[in-house]
Structure formats: structure tokens, C-alpha cells
Design a protein around this motif. Structure first.
Motif, PDB file in Angstrom:
ATOM      1  N   THR A  33      72.311  20.069 132.182  1.00  0.00           N
ATOM      2  CA  THR A  33      71.808  21.405 132.623  1.00  0.00           C
ATOM      3  C   THR A  33      72.293  22.409 133.266  1.00  0.00           C
ATOM      4  N   VAL A  37      72.882  26.279 132.001  1.00  0.00           N
ATOM      5  CA  VAL A  37      72.718  27.604 132.706  1.00  0.00           C
ATOM      6  C   VAL A  37      73.956  28.437 132.699  1.00  0.00           C
ATOM      7  N   ASP A  40      74.402  30.209 129.304  1.00  0.00           N
ATOM      8  CA  ASP A  40      73.326  31.265 129.143  1.00  0.00           C
ATOM      9  C   ASP A  40      73.694  32.477 130.189  1.00  0.00           C
ATOM     10  N   ALA A 396      67.829  26.030 130.565  1.00  0.00           N
ATOM     11  CA  ALA A 396      68.611  27.101 131.092  1.00  0.00           C
ATOM     12  C   ALA A 396      67.882  28.592 131.118  1.00  0.00           C
TER      13      ALA A 396
END
Ligand SMILES: Cc1cc2nc3c(=O)[nH]c(=O)nc-3n(C[C@H](O)[C@H](O)[C@H](O)COP(=O)(O)OP(=O)(O)OC[C@H]3O[C@@H](n4cnc5c(N)ncnc54)[C@H](O)[C@@H]3O)c2cc1C
Length: 549
Positions: A33, A37, A40, A396
Motif C-alpha cells: 500500500t 502511494v 504514484d 494508491a
């Protein structure tokens, strides 16, 4: 590609935010996770730092069943939107990381006359949901064809089967690839560095204090936005989000106010000979209504898994005796040769970060949603948890969209990672085959240019193929940010997960190479003492992975 920066330089840079004294984004947690994030955000041109208290993927994200899937059982639960999203993400993941994620055929055997037709119809619906993103058409199989494809299946009472397609991957290597790709895109990502407290100004979270677990040195990271992506540990970071005006430690969290209801899943690894071939087996409903997988992976077979509520949050959870008994008993019913306790080469356990509805106190984790949740707190702390590996990229996007809506990050268009090949992306060999240089994709040439490319520390016993070379250990330190024997043998190579006794045997040789490489990186004082402690800790861990309760 160029070598990543030495760790000392990374630690110095952590404190030097690129613009105006503050990072745009600090991410806490380097699992699927948090890494998704960070990648991105970096691709969208934001300044990003990510800290991971242990190693990338070392929490839940190295302990998955290794399926890139829509989730056949979520379809059975009627969770259409989750399945549809996951099926689309499945295709993107396979395209962006073809060296560590590939399609995999599954067979569902039928042991009652009605199962073949019933499950086949469900799987046709699965195909329909995937639409143009499908990986292959579902087929009904005769009994003879089922046994041809699954020579390890139990022939007694078999009424044919159904073949369908999903994907599989190497979860820990994918985590490291996300970290490295994020770094290549300008993010600063650091493992073995824990968030200790949150900084607040005027009631708003404005940064994080972190501590390097190697040197003990602390650093303060100022940031416009902080994302808490610590998986099953998100509630501990939420507890850091207290008002400094009172200075009081937060009161113990009432169970009902916790966001996560962790659920333990156990996997047992046995030799490939229990299930030869390239097909995985899925039993959708065992005698007690659970799901059983037998998945060919890196030259072995993964048997699993379980779904047991586990409110404590150990870093290295251990299997319960009835979980192991369940897996062995059910595998014995569906495989021609029943695996015994002595056949298990490694047992590993992961904690699912299932999101708990505030009112749920039933303790039944099987019924909890596998969807993710994003919470933007009053202080601006953004917490994300839940979901699955397969959907990390979409999660994300959702997190960043909510940060932007809340005004915590500047607006930047989404979709930046839909077609973003990760480092080394190149078509690979089936992941069912033993590990080797094919997992390095287009970086295999770089790997082979390092000393010891042909010096094999470990060969896969069944195939005789070289699976861990001296060069792979050097590559792990030079390019993949490995810092400990465990980082190398659990996540850069997957030997701990595949064969824990063999991993323990390799610990000394790996420690020696690791120290040689770390000294070149300026890792600091007393390397011999460090190597000894590290090796002893790894051998103790490997003993845990060998011992069945
Ligand atoms: C048994 C099992 C099987 C599964 N199988 C599949 C599957 O086949 N396919 C699939 O798609 N999904 C699967 N999943 C789900 C998937 O693995 C998880 O959803 C995913 O890995 C969760 O990632 P995460 O980043 O949220 O959590 P984690 O991977 O746990 O990452 C959180 C990280 O935060 C770090 N951290 C904690 N506190 C701090 C701190 N203070 N400072 C810095 N870092 C901190 C931890 O060390 C950890 O690395 C499975 C899960 C389990 C348990």
C-alpha cells in the motif's frame, strides 16, 4: 541503471526536504500500500519520502498466497465491484511487471456430480466480469483431462473439473521493485527506519519524526501531507496522532474503535512432487466450508490458507496447531499423495489488515470486507488500510485523490501508473518454475556482470537448477537495498519461504558476502559483531519457519 545512493547519504537527504523545507508527502509503511502511494506520487512529480520500520514488504506483503486475482470467493460472496476492479488491476500488474507476475491456470476439481457444472457457471461469470481483460477462457474438463493437467489430484471419486485463469506473482520482489522504481522516479525510500511520532502545528499533522534502526539516529521530516500505510499496525500510528497541548498519552484504544480486525493466514510449503505440473488447484468449499489452494510457486507447492482472528499483532506470527492440521488434512483429501508434517519445508504466516465496521464485534473475520478504507482525520493524518495486493495501484490512486480533495496535496491528474513498467520489466518464465535469473527481467545482464554470477550457493534440489548465486547476494545489497541476512534470504531470494532448513544452512555464506558489500557502502563500525548477531537472529527465525506447532 545507476547504483542507488549509499544509505548514509539517504539519511542525510531525509532531512533536506526538496522544496520550501517540507516534503509534499511522507508515507509511513513500505508494504504494497505505502509503496504504491509513494510510486504514484513520485510519478506525478510530487516530492515524496517513505520510511519502512523493517524491510520493504516484510509485514503482510511478503506473506500472501501469491495470487494476482479477482477473487473467486469474493464473487461467491456477491462482491461484484471488488472483483471487477481486481480483475482490471490484475491485467495492469501482469503488464507492468511481467518478470515477477504472470498468468496461471487453475483447476477446480469436482468430487460431486453437480460441482463441475455449478462452479463452471460461476467461473463463466468471472470471465464475463473480466471482459476484454480476461486471461483465458474457462473450460469444463473431463475426468481424464483433469488428471492430465493435475497429475497430483486425488483420482478417487473425481467427476471432472473446470479450468480457469488468474495470475500469480512474487510478492516480496514486487515490493522491492516498487521501492526501486519509486526511487528511480525521485522518491526517497528508506527501509529499517521507523516513524516514532507525528509533528503537529495548530492541530494539524505537519511531519514525522523517524529513527534509523541501524544507527539509532533520529530525523525530523516536515511534510504537507502524511499517509499512514502501516497495514495491520495503522491503529498504533493513529494513536500517535494526539494533541500535544494536553501531552497525555492516548487512552488505550477500545477494541470497537480500532480500524483493523487482523486475521491470520497460514501457508505450508511442500515439494513440487506433491503437485507436479503448471496448474494450481482450488477447492472452493472444503468439508468445513473453507477455501483450499495448492499453488505451484518457485519450484515448490504452496498449501493454504486459513482465516483466524488474531487481535495481537506479532511481527512474526506463528501458526496454531489446528490451522496446520486443517491444511494438511484437506490437502490429503484432494491430493493423490497426502503431505505429512515431515514433508513441510517451511511454514509462514501473514496478518490480513481487514477493515472493521465500527459496530462489528463478532470476531468473524471471514465475513469482513476485503475492500480498502481511506480515512482523512481531523488533524489531516491520512490512514489507508485493507484491500489486497492485486489492487495496490488502484488503492494508491484513491489515496492520492482523497489527499487532493482534502487540500493536502496539489492537484495532479491520475492514471500515471496505469502503464508504468517497473524496473527490469521484460517477459519472464512461469513463476511455477524454480527461482533464477529470469526474476531479474532485463536486469539479468547487470546481475551477470557482478562477481560470482556462476557461483551457486543453492541449487533447487528437484530440478538441479541454480537458484541463489553469489552475484544475487551482491545485487541485493548494491541495487535492492538489502541490509540484513533476512532481507536477502526472505525477500530478495525467497529461500526462507521455500525451504527454511536450507535457508539456515546458507546464512553464514550470505552474511559474509553481505558484510563485504555493506562495508563498501560505509555501513559503519564493528561489522563482524553485526554480522554475527544478524546471522544468529536469522537462524532463530529459520527455526521458527521449520517448526510446526
Ligand atoms: C494469508 C494472506 C494471503 C493473502 N493472499 C493474497 C493474494 O494471494 N493476493 C492478493 O492480492 N492479496 C493477498 N493478501 C492481501 C495482501 O497481502 C495485503 O492486502 C497487503 O500485503 C497489505 O499491504 P500493506 O502495505 O497494507 O501492509 P503491510 O505489507 O503489512 O505493510 C505495512 C508496513 O508498515 C510497516 N510499519 C509498521 N509500523 C511502522 C512505523 N511506525 N514506521 C514505519 N513503518 C512501519 C511494517 O513494517 C510493514 O512493512 C493476503 C494476505 C494474507 C495475510
Amino acid at each position: 541503471m545507476s547504483s542507488p545512493l549509499p544509505r548514509k547519504t539517504l539519511l542525510e537527504r531525509l532531512q533536506q526536504a526538496p522544496s520550501g523545507g517540507a516534503w509534499d508527502l511522507v508515507v509511513i509503511g513500505g508494504g504494497a500500500t505505502g509503496l504504491g502511494v509513494a510510486l504514484d506520487a513520485a510519478v506525478r512529480g510530487l516530492s515524496v519520502a517513505l520510511v519502512e520500520s523493517h524491510d520493504f514488504g516484510s509485514g503482510t506483503s511478503s506473506r500472501a498466497t501469491k495470487l494476482v486475482h479477482g477473487g473467486v470467493r469474493y464473487l461467491a460472496q456477491g462482491n461484484i465491484s471488488l472483483v471487477r476492479e481486481a480483475l482490471h488491476e490484475r491485467t495492469r500488474l501482469l503488464a507492468n511487471a511481467p518478470h515477477v507476475a504472470q498468468r496461471l491456470p487453475f483447476v477446480m476439481p469436482g468430487y460431486h456430480w453437480w460441482e463441475r457444472g455449478f462452479y463452471g457457471a460461476g467461473l463463466k461469470a468471472y470471465d464475463a466480469l473480466a471482459g476484454s481483460q480476461g486471461l483465458g477462457a474457462t473450460e469444463w474438463l473431463s475426468t481424464r483431462r483433469t488428471l492430465e493437467l493435475m497429475p497430483g489430484a486425488n483420482p478417487r471419486g473425481l467427476w471432472g473439473g473446470v479450468r480457469y485463469w488468474d495470475g500469480q506473482f512474487d510478492d516480496a520482489r514486487l515490493a522491492v521493485l516498487l521501492a526501486r522504481t519509486a526511487a528511480a522516479r525521485g522518491a526517497l525510500v528508506l527501509n529499517h527506519c521507523a516513524a516514532e511520532s507525528l509533528l503537529r502545528e495548530g492541530g494539524h499533522v505537519c511531519g514525522v519524526q523517524v529513527r534509523c534502526r541501524e544507527t539509532g539516529s533520529a530525523a525530523v521530516l516536515r511534510s504537507r501531507c502524511v499517509v499512514n500505510a502501516t497495514g495491520v499496525w495503522v491503529d498504533a500510528v493513529r494513536d500517535m496522532d494526539q494533541d500535544p497541548a494536553t501531552g497525555a498519552a492516548p487512552p488505550p484504544r477500545a477494541p470497537a474503535s480500532a480500524l483493523v480486525a487482523p486475521s491470520q493466514g497460514v501457508h505450508l510449503i511442500v515439494d513440487r512432487s506433491f503437485m507436479p505440473g503448471l496448474h494450481a488447484l482450488l477447492v472452493p468449499k472444503t468439508a468445513d466450508g473453507r477455501v483450499l489452494f495448492a499453488v505451484p510457486w518457485l519450484g515448490k507447492t504452496i498449501l493454504g490458507t486459513t482465516d483466524t482472528p488474531r487481535p495481537d499483532l506479532p511481527r512474526e506470527p506463528q501458526a496454531f496447531a489446528d490451522e496446520v492440521n486443517f491444511i494438511l488434512r484437506e490437502a490429503g483429501r484432494y491430493l493423490a499423495r497426502a503431505p505429512q508434517r515431515s514433508d513441510v519445508r517451511s511454514v509462514w504466516v501473514g496478518l490480513r489488515p481487514l477493515v472493521k465496521p465500527p459496530s462489528d464485534d463478532t470476531g468473524n473475520t471471514k465475513a469482513l470486507s476485503r475492500e480498502h478504507t481511506v480515512l482523512v482525520g481531523a488533524s489531516g493524518l491520512v490512514t489507508v488500510t485493507g484491500g489486497k495486493w492485486t489492487t495496490y495501484r488502484a488503492m494508491a490512486e484513491d489515496v492520492l485523490a482523497q489527499c487532493m480533495t482534502a487540500g493536502l496535496l496539489p492537484q495532479r491528474p491520475g492514471g500515471a501508473t496505469v502503464k508504468l513498467p517497473l524496473l527490469g520489466a521484460a517477459p519472464g518464465r512461469p513463476l511455477a518454475e524454480p527461482p533464477g535469473e529470469h526474476l531479474y527481467g532485463s536486469e539479468a545482464a547487470l546481475l551477470n556482470s557482478l562477481p560470482g554470477a556462476q557461483r551457486w550457493l543453492w541449487r533447487d534440489a528437484e530440478s538441479g537448477q541454480g537458484a541463489l548465486s553469489e552475484a544475487m547476494v551482491r545485487f541485493a545489497v548494491r541495487f535492492e537495498m538489502a541490509r540484513t541476512v533476512e532481507d536477502v534470504l526472505a525477500r530478495r531470494s525467497r529461500l526462507l519461504f521455500l525451504d527454511a532448513a536450507e535457508a539456515a544452512r546458507q546464512a553464514d555464506a550470505v552474511a559474509e558476502l553481505l558484510e563485504e558489500e555493506l562495508q563498501a557502502d560505509g555501513a559503519g563500525a564493528a561489522p563482524t559483531a553485526r554480522a554475527q548477531t544478524d546471522t544468529a537472529a536469522f537462524k532463530a527465525l529459520a527455526a521458527q519457519y521449520q517448526n510446526l506447532p
